[in-house]
Design an enzyme around this catalytic site. Sequence first.
Site, PDB file in Angstrom:
ATOM      1  N   SER B 128    -112.862  13.786  -0.512  1.00 26.18           N
ATOM      2  CA  SER B 128    -112.700  12.854  -1.628  1.00 26.18           C
ATOM      3  C   SER B 128    -114.019  12.126  -1.918  1.00 26.18           C
ATOM      4  CB  SER B 128    -111.548  11.892  -1.322  1.00 26.18           C
ATOM      5  OG  SER B 128    -111.171  11.182  -2.470  1.00 26.18           O
ATOM      6  N   GLU B 146    -108.472  13.224 -19.725  1.00 30.89           N
ATOM      7  CA  GLU B 146    -108.934  12.976 -21.091  1.00 30.89           C
ATOM      8  C   GLU B 146    -110.134  13.869 -21.346  1.00 30.89           C
ATOM      9  OE1 GLU B 146    -108.115  11.636 -23.774  1.00 30.89           O
ATOM     10  OE2 GLU B 146    -106.430  10.424 -23.129  1.00 30.89           O
ATOM     11  N   HIS B 170    -110.426  16.003  -6.258  1.00 29.03           N
ATOM     12  CA  HIS B 170    -109.077  15.830  -6.842  1.00 29.03           C
ATOM     13  C   HIS B 170    -109.072  16.463  -8.240  1.00 29.03           C
ATOM     14  CE1 HIS B 170    -107.922  12.855  -3.733  1.00 29.03           C
ATOM     15  NE2 HIS B 170    -109.104  12.312  -3.914  1.00 29.03           N
TER      16      HIS B 170
END
Lengths: 269, 269
Positions: B128, B146, B170
Amino acid sequence: MLHPQGTLIIIGGREDKTGEKRILKEIAARVHGGKLIIITAASEVPHEVWPEYREIFKKLGVKKIEHFHCNQPEEVRTMDLQKLFDKAKVVFFTGGDQLKLTSKLGGTLVMDYIIEVFKKGGTLAGTSAGASVMGEIMLVGGENAESHKVGNWMMAPGMRFVESLIIDQHFAQRGRIGRLLGAVALNPGVLGIGIDEGTAIIVEQEQFRIMGENAVYVLDGRGVTYTNISEASADQTMSIHDVRLHVLSEPEVFDLKKRTALSMSSGNG
Amino acid sequence: MLHPQGTLIIIGGREDKTGEKRILKEIAARVHGGKLIIITAASEVPHEVWPEYREIFKKLGVKKIEHFHCNQPEEVRTMDLQKLFDKAKVVFFTGGDQLKLTSKLGGTLVMDYIIEVFKKGGTLAGTSAGASVMGEIMLVGGENAESHKVGNWMMAPGMRFVESLIIDQHFAQRGRIGRLLGAVALNPGVLGIGIDEGTAIIVEQEQFRIMGENAVYVLDGRGVTYTNISEASADQTMSIHDVRLHVLSEPEVFDLKKRTALSMSSGNG
């Protein structure tokens, strides 16, 4: 393009209904004196969707607005379609479930009337599920916000107003590039078009231009060198190499025949 | 690659901690008799993260596990780093906030020790936020789910264990292709690597291979023909033409120098 005379306005869902309404205005402008038919067959709540669009299009200056809805294909038989479609210039497909649209209307006489509007130079417009049905094949399942698994695809025959395209909607907002890449992997000859919310493509002749606030993604698989989709087991993650990706925004233009984006700086668009 | 002797294991977050733990096993296997140092400086809850990983790695057979944490760079000065890093074979960066990692450790002596582990053939692993810091530049803002707006980018200098890469994590799960495309548009010479949850790349020499259940996306901008990113206003949607996209899954291998995926069927991987 199967019926090159008309225009398609294909919206990725959530078009602006309260502000400038640029996309809906574009649709309204094409009715010029004719009739707008709103098809709510995709929707579970046609009694909400129909009056909402009727009011919007009325305010945008459209005089004649008619509603088409059916729950089963057999209902179409008893309708006076000739009267309904008389002087129809624009047909608008609302959102909902794309399978409801194709399974209710496919093979019925109403499809002939819709295609006739298109052939005569009219406009077919659709948003969300109403966008997905425009292509040759439509995606009806698969992942949101996940990478694609080899066996996890669900497709169905679309209404095929435009050839060799698979159209996906709510694209960035629902993280759908995985499932559209899966579709392209199955047949790289098909062009994948992912349309964001609040954004539309306006298809005329062999080109489309972008209108709206977000982006349109084009996935071109013609240069693909490898994919595991026909070999790997169903639960494996799909791989695909050498996809050509374009991200387009207003006012760019894409040439469907050449499969190239016309860049704005070169003055082509 | 700046320090080609060592290995990087870069995980897209949410690696399997309860099942087969294949990725964490891969990390544990590289400690062989040496020491594993777990750096929790990215985390807001180091007192939870550290014991969790300690227990997992202990069960995976790692004998010597040490914890490194600091809240401010000055704390590093008083630490006995020589003792801590003695016989260190693997350094593992947990998740959290990548800016915490770089702003606390960057420029301190601990970076020299970490790089020394790498130079001696050791392994640097991170998940991460701990994955994002590995590249030359890291993304610290921008859109989830988006499309990218021209002015909406936030980047920061990474730890630069590997050159010319921007790593995002992710990836499919948070719909991050928009922001990574934005980074590639800013400088198409940089290679964008988007790693899904539960998935890692293992970088050795000039190649990486995929391990884990999901996919890794490579965005190669070297063939880009157009982008509006330096011309359009900040609130406009970014466009970019002719990005080369690869979706890779285990056990595929990508050659960073040639920028090509080695297809499995050709026996190269």
